[in-house]
Motif scaffolding. Structure first.
Motif, PDB file in Angstrom:
ATOM      1  N   ALA A  31     -10.502   3.773  34.151  1.00  0.00           N
ATOM      2  CA  ALA A  31     -10.274   5.206  34.356  1.00  0.00           C
ATOM      3  C   ALA A  31     -11.444   5.858  35.073  1.00  0.00           C
ATOM      4  N   ASN A  32     -12.664   5.365  34.828  1.00  0.00           N
ATOM      5  CA  ASN A  32     -13.859   5.967  35.426  1.00  0.00           C
ATOM      6  C   ASN A  32     -14.143   5.471  36.838  1.00  0.00           C
ATOM      7  N   PRO A  62      -7.268   5.784  37.851  1.00  0.00           N
ATOM      8  CA  PRO A  62      -7.062   6.458  36.563  1.00  0.00           C
ATOM      9  C   PRO A  62      -5.667   6.243  35.984  1.00  0.00           C
ATOM     10  N   TRP A  98      -9.153  10.337  27.419  1.00  0.00           N
ATOM     11  CA  TRP A  98     -10.063  10.322  28.565  1.00  0.00           C
ATOM     12  C   TRP A  98      -9.355   9.848  29.835  1.00  0.00           C
ATOM     13  N   ARG A 124      -8.980  11.897  33.475  1.00  0.00           N
ATOM     14  CA  ARG A 124      -9.275  11.389  34.811  1.00  0.00           C
ATOM     15  C   ARG A 124      -8.097  11.578  35.771  1.00  0.00           C
ATOM     16  N   THR A 125      -6.882  11.682  35.242  1.00  0.00           N
ATOM     17  CA  THR A 125      -5.736  11.973  36.109  1.00  0.00           C
ATOM     18  C   THR A 125      -5.514  13.472  36.264  1.00  0.00           C
ATOM     19  N   GLU A 142     -14.449  18.486  32.274  1.00  0.00           N
ATOM     20  CA  GLU A 142     -13.807  17.866  33.435  1.00  0.00           C
ATOM     21  C   GLU A 142     -12.573  18.645  33.884  1.00  0.00           C
TER      22      GLU A 142
END
Length: 418
Positions: free
Chosen positions: A233-234, A238, A270, A274-275, A322
């Motif tokens: 994901a990082n 993602p 998480w 990220r998406t 984020e």
């Protein structure tokens, strides 16, 4: 360990302040004295940075790191022990010294426990030794960083893999050794990821997943799969991270320990961050909180020791940051940082980086600079690629306020021009 009262000034900080006041020196005078003591053999940053560090040291916010302890001793004519008691030497132990403290020493080297010509039989005592050592490695990761630990971690993992393959053992001991391999793979993969060795980390996680699956340990398999999902994901796709995080959740049965389910949902949250999927993130965070609240404390593996309400609060704050919802993120981060164990320098600096970003998003550039400076001072002594990446993120976010004098000063100091 963290002090019971986080606002209490440590004795070493009081002593630093008292020694300066005995001489009737303002802090700017002490800056000059430190530069004089440094001479030609010790490099110091600009006087403004040294002054900020003096203020942090005397307030007890940061324990002095090299080269400051020896310079204070030269200026005040005191020994390091008299000035700092045991605090400074402990904080400046080498990674090898810290590892020697945290990793229990086996009765004999692993390599000596068997040979290809005369394979040794391994029993429960060896499993107990290895369980203690892998947990020691996890504790070492709390206070050291990826570049410090990657060599020792992979040597330990290699040793236990060879021990499993080249020794004889009962079925129960063999299953326990597979679990140990999985646990080593999880922490070694995490360390490799922190050192930005992402391909190595992914291969190591997959090795651990295979070992956990063969051992029939669903909780460990979920933990490893979730760790891989977090990395993807990082630094990868993602959407793939979401799918893998949900697979980690699916591995767990309905009767898995609450902490294990909370961590799995945390990874799902998480990945959705990220998406950019805010609603899915909030749902997953809610599920993580419910899972942890329902934990009965029974059957939790040792590697879940760090999963608690504070860590879920950190994830919630990071998610809000984020997702560009700083007014929700800032109070959470401030609360966490007021209670957090400052000996965990890497994590403390990372959390400060999210606070700096959230403050910038809240149109508070001066406060963001204060958080950023504290984060940058801490991360300067941390051999972590994640911390280095967060430094770039923070400076980039602050650059939008480059017309604000404190921001411009910080950007100039760190030569940021993008």
């Amino acid at each position: 360990m963290a002090e019971e009262n986080p606002r209490e000034v440590p004795l070493w900080a009081e002593r630093l302040r008292e020694e300066r006041r005995k001489r009737a020196w303002p802090q700017k005078k002490l800056v000059a004295q430190l530069f004089k003591a440094a001479g030609q053999d010790v490099a110091l940053p600009m006087p403004e940075s040294v002054l900020r560090r003096i203020k942090d040291h005397e307030a007890g916010r940061n324990l002095p790191k090299d080269p400051y302890p020896i310079l204070y001793c030269r200026v005040y004519g005191l020994s390091e022990r008299d000035l700092f008691l045991d605090s400074a030497p402990e904080s400046r132990r080498s990674p090898d010294e810290i590892l020697a403290t945290l990793l229990p020493q086996p009765g004999e080297p692993l390599a000596a426990r068997f040979t290809h010509r005369n394979r040794r039989r391994v029993g429960a005592s060896t499993v107990n030794d290895l369980s203690a050592r892998v947990h020691g490695l996890r504790l070492a990761d709390d206070v050291l960083s990826g570049d410090d630990l990657i060599g020792p971690a992979f040597r330990e993992l290699d040793d236990v893999v060879h021990l499993y393959r080249d020794s004889t053992h009962s079925d129960d001991v063999g299953r326990a050794l597979l679990v140990i391999i999985g646990e080593y793979a999880q922490i070694a993969g995490w360390i490799a990821s922190d050192a930005a060795q992402h391909d190595l980390a992914a291969r190591t996680y997959r090795l651990g997943i295979e070992a956990a699956r063969e051992a029939g340990d669903e909780v460990l398999e979920s933990n490893l799969t979730g760790s891989l999902a977090y990395q993807i994901a990082n630094v990868g796709d993602p959407a793939e991270g979401v799918a893998l995080a949900r697979a980690a959740l699916h591995v767990l049965g309905p009767h898995a320990p609450g902490r294990a389910r909370a961590l799995a949902w945390d990874r799902v949250a998480w990945a959705h961050v990220r998406t950019g999927d805010g609603p899915a993130t909030m749902r997953a965070l809610g599920e993580a909180g419910s899972a942890l609240a329902g934990d009965r404390g029974n059957g939790n593996p040792a590697y879940l020791y760090w999963v608690n309400a504070g860590e879920l609060q950190v994830m919630e704050a990071r998610a809000y940051t984020e997702l560009r919802r700083p007014l929700r993120a800032i109070p959470l981060l401030v609360d966490v940082l007021n209670r957090y164990d400052t000996t965990h320098t890497r994590e403390f600096s990372l959390y400060l980086s999210w606070l700096a970003v959230a403050l910038a998003d809240a149109n508070e550039p001066e406060e963001a600079v204060r958080a950023a400076r504290r984060m940058l001072d801490l991360s300067a002594d941390v051999a972590s690629k994640r911390a280095a990446h967060r430094t770039r993120v923070v400076l980039k976010r602050l650059a939008q306020y480059r017309d604000v004098p404190p921001v411009q000063e910080l950007l100039n100091e760190y030569r940021y021009s993008a």
